[in-house]
Design a protein around this motif. Sequence first.
Motif, short mmCIF file in Angstrom:
data_model
loop_
_atom_site.label_atom_id
_atom_site.label_comp_id
_atom_site.label_asym_id
_atom_site.label_seq_id
_atom_site.Cartn_x
_atom_site.Cartn_y
_atom_site.Cartn_z
N GLY A 132 0.80 -1.23 0.00
CA GLY A 132 0.00 0.00 0.00
C GLY A 132 0.83 1.27 0.00
N THR A 133 2.11 1.16 0.36
CA THR A 133 2.97 2.35 0.40
C THR A 133 3.77 2.52 -0.89
OG1 THR A 133 4.86 1.19 1.36
CG2 THR A 133 3.23 2.09 2.90
N LEU A 134 3.57 1.63 -1.87
CA LEU A 134 4.27 1.77 -3.15
C LEU A 134 3.59 2.86 -3.99
CD1 LEU A 134 4.62 -1.98 -4.23
CD2 LEU A 134 6.36 -0.55 -3.15
N SER A 135 4.32 3.42 -4.92
CA SER A 135 3.73 4.38 -5.86
C SER A 135 2.79 3.63 -6.80
CB SER A 135 4.83 5.08 -6.67
OG SER A 135 5.29 4.21 -7.68
N GLY A 136 1.96 4.39 -7.51
CA GLY A 136 1.01 3.77 -8.44
C GLY A 136 1.69 2.86 -9.45
N GLY A 137 2.76 3.34 -10.04
CA GLY A 137 3.48 2.55 -11.05
C GLY A 137 4.08 1.29 -10.44
N GLU A 138 4.61 1.44 -9.24
CA GLU A 138 5.20 0.28 -8.56
C GLU A 138 4.13 -0.76 -8.23
OE1 GLU A 138 8.68 3.06 -6.55
OE2 GLU A 138 7.05 2.32 -5.31
N GLN A 139 2.95 -0.29 -7.82
CA GLN A 139 1.85 -1.21 -7.52
C GLN A 139 1.41 -1.95 -8.78
OE1 GLN A 139 -1.40 0.21 -5.08
NE2 GLN A 139 -0.03 1.54 -3.92
N GLN A 140 1.42 -1.22 -9.89
CA GLN A 140 1.04 -1.83 -11.17
C GLN A 140 2.03 -2.94 -11.54
OE1 GLN A 140 -1.76 -2.22 -12.79
NE2 GLN A 140 -1.99 -0.05 -13.26
N MET A 141 3.32 -2.65 -11.36
CA MET A 141 4.34 -3.67 -11.65
C MET A 141 4.15 -4.87 -10.73
SD MET A 141 7.68 -1.30 -12.19
CE MET A 141 7.48 0.22 -13.13
N LEU A 142 3.85 -4.60 -9.46
CA LEU A 142 3.64 -5.69 -8.51
C LEU A 142 2.43 -6.53 -8.92
CD1 LEU A 142 4.26 -7.24 -5.93
CD2 LEU A 142 3.02 -5.48 -4.63
N ALA A 143 1.37 -5.85 -9.35
CA ALA A 143 0.16 -6.59 -9.76
C ALA A 143 0.48 -7.52 -10.93
CB ALA A 143 -0.95 -5.61 -10.14
N ILE A 144 1.29 -7.05 -11.88
CA ILE A 144 1.65 -7.88 -13.03
C ILE A 144 2.57 -9.02 -12.59
CG2 ILE A 144 2.90 -7.90 -15.24
CD1 ILE A 144 1.84 -5.04 -15.68
N ALA A 145 3.57 -8.68 -11.76
CA ALA A 145 4.50 -9.72 -11.29
C ALA A 145 3.74 -10.77 -10.49
CB ALA A 145 5.61 -9.09 -10.43
N ARG A 146 2.77 -10.33 -9.70
CA ARG A 146 2.00 -11.29 -8.91
C ARG A 146 1.21 -12.23 -9.82
NH1 ARG A 146 -2.45 -9.07 -5.18
NH2 ARG A 146 -3.42 -9.08 -7.22
N SER A 147 0.61 -11.67 -10.87
CA SER A 147 -0.09 -12.53 -11.82
C SER A 147 0.86 -13.54 -12.46
CB SER A 147 -0.72 -11.70 -12.93
OG SER A 147 -1.70 -10.85 -12.41
N MET A 148 2.07 -13.08 -12.76
CA MET A 148 3.04 -13.98 -13.39
C MET A 148 3.42 -15.14 -12.49
SD MET A 148 3.56 -13.13 -16.44
CE MET A 148 4.94 -14.26 -16.72
N MET A 149 3.25 -14.95 -11.17
CA MET A 149 3.62 -16.01 -10.23
C MET A 149 2.74 -17.26 -10.39
SD MET A 149 6.29 -15.15 -8.61
CE MET A 149 6.25 -16.55 -7.47
N SER A 150 1.58 -17.12 -11.02
CA SER A 150 0.77 -18.32 -11.26
C SER A 150 1.23 -19.05 -12.54
CB SER A 150 -0.71 -17.95 -11.36
OG SER A 150 -0.96 -17.21 -12.55
N ARG A 151 2.29 -18.55 -13.12
CA ARG A 151 2.86 -19.12 -14.35
C ARG A 151 1.86 -19.18 -15.50
NH1 ARG A 151 7.08 -23.94 -13.04
NH2 ARG A 151 8.76 -22.54 -12.52
N PRO A 152 1.23 -18.07 -15.84
CA PRO A 152 0.27 -18.09 -16.94
C PRO A 152 0.98 -18.34 -18.26
CG PRO A 152 0.73 -15.84 -16.31
CD PRO A 152 1.43 -16.71 -15.31
N ARG A 153 0.27 -19.04 -19.13
CA ARG A 153 0.76 -19.11 -20.51
C ARG A 153 0.07 -18.02 -21.32
NH1 ARG A 153 0.35 -24.25 -19.06
NH2 ARG A 153 -1.58 -24.63 -20.17
N LEU A 154 -1.14 -17.64 -20.87
CA LEU A 154 -1.82 -16.51 -21.48
C LEU A 154 -2.20 -15.53 -20.36
CD1 LEU A 154 -4.63 -16.68 -24.17
CD2 LEU A 154 -4.35 -14.78 -22.62
N LEU A 155 -1.69 -14.31 -20.48
CA LEU A 155 -1.94 -13.30 -19.45
C LEU A 155 -2.81 -12.19 -20.05
CD1 LEU A 155 -1.35 -12.16 -16.60
CD2 LEU A 155 0.69 -11.09 -17.55
N MET A 156 -3.90 -11.87 -19.35
CA MET A 156 -4.77 -10.78 -19.79
C MET A 156 -4.59 -9.61 -18.82
SD MET A 156 -8.20 -12.87 -20.91
CE MET A 156 -8.48 -13.65 -19.32
N LEU A 157 -4.22 -8.47 -19.35
CA LEU A 157 -3.98 -7.29 -18.52
C LEU A 157 -5.04 -6.24 -18.81
CD1 LEU A 157 -0.12 -6.92 -19.14
CD2 LEU A 157 -1.23 -7.88 -17.10
N ASP A 158 -5.71 -5.76 -17.76
CA ASP A 158 -6.74 -4.73 -17.95
C ASP A 158 -6.15 -3.36 -17.65
OD1 ASP A 158 -9.09 -3.46 -18.49
OD2 ASP A 158 -10.26 -4.47 -16.93
#
Length: 233
Positions: A132-158
Motif C-alpha cells: 500500500g505504500t508503493l507508488s502507483g506505477g510500482e503497484q502496477q508492476m507488482l500486480a503484473i509480477a504477482r499474476s506472473m507467479m501463477s505461471r500463466p501461458r496466457l496473461l490478460m492485462l486490464d
Amino acid sequence: MLSVNRLSVHYGPIRALDAASIRIGRGEFVALLGPNGAGKTSLISGIAGLVRAQGRVLFEDREIGALPTEDRVRRGLTMTPEGRHVFANLTVAENLRLGAAIRRDREGVAQDIEKYLGLFPILRERNHQLAGTLSGGEQQMLAIARSMMSRPRLLMLDEPSLGLAPRIVAQMFDYISLLKEAGVTLLVVEQNVMQALKHADRAYVISSGIIRHEGKAEELRSDRRLIDMYLGN
Ligand SMILES: Nc1ncnc2c1ncn2[C@@H]1O[C@H](COP(=O)(O)OP(=O)(O)OP(=O)(O)O)[C@@H](O)[C@H]1O
Ligand SMILES: [Mg+2]
C-alpha cells in the motif's frame, strides 16, 4: 491458443458484450481497444470466468467456459484486473507469494520470485515494504509480477498503464514486451492506443459490446478512419 466464440455478457438488462469472437495464437501480443464502456473488461472477465458469460471459450483446444476462475488459472490463463489490486497491508514479497497460491512447487516459486524481482528491480528494493505504500506505477508492476507467479501461458492485462505518467507508461510497455519475449501470450486492454499498437502484433477494436475490427496493429495505426471512429485520438 485461445478461441472465443460468440461470447455475451449481461448485467441484468444491460448487454455489455454481444456475441464477441476473438482468436489468439500462441506467443501473440494482442491489444483490445475501444472507448469507455465498450465491453473490454467484460470480455476479458468473461474469458477469465469472473463474470457469467454465454458462448464458448476454448483454451488450448479445451472448452473452459464452465470452469471456475481458479481452474482456468491452473490451466495457465490469468487476468490482472484494472486498478492495481495488490494487498495493501502485505509486503511486496508476501504479495508475490500469494500469486503462487495455487502452486505446490516451493523451489519453483522461490526461483520465480527471484526472476520477477530481477525483471522489476524497484520491487526488489521494496521487497519488505507494505504494498500500500508503493507508488502507483510500482503497484502496477507488482500486480503484473504477482499474476506472473501463477505461471500463466496466457496473461490478460486490464489497462496496465492506467494512471501512470507518460515516461512510466513507456517503461510498462517495455516490461510487457519482455513478458512476450519470455514466451507469454498476451491480451492487453489499453486506452493508450498508439503505445499499445506500437508494441502489439494484432488488435481488436470493440464498441457497444460488438467487435468492430480485427487486424495487424501496424495497419490499424495508420487507419485514421477507424481510429477516429472508435478510438477518439
Ligand atoms: N457490474 C456491472 N453492473 C452493471 N453494468 C455493468 C457492470 N459492469 C459493467 N457494466 C456496464 O457494461 C458496459 C461495459 O462495461 P465494461 O466495464 O466491460 O467496459 P470497458 O470497455 O472495460 O470500459 P472502460 O474503458 O471504462 O473500463 C458498460 O455500459 C458498463 O456500464
Ligand atoms: Mg474496463
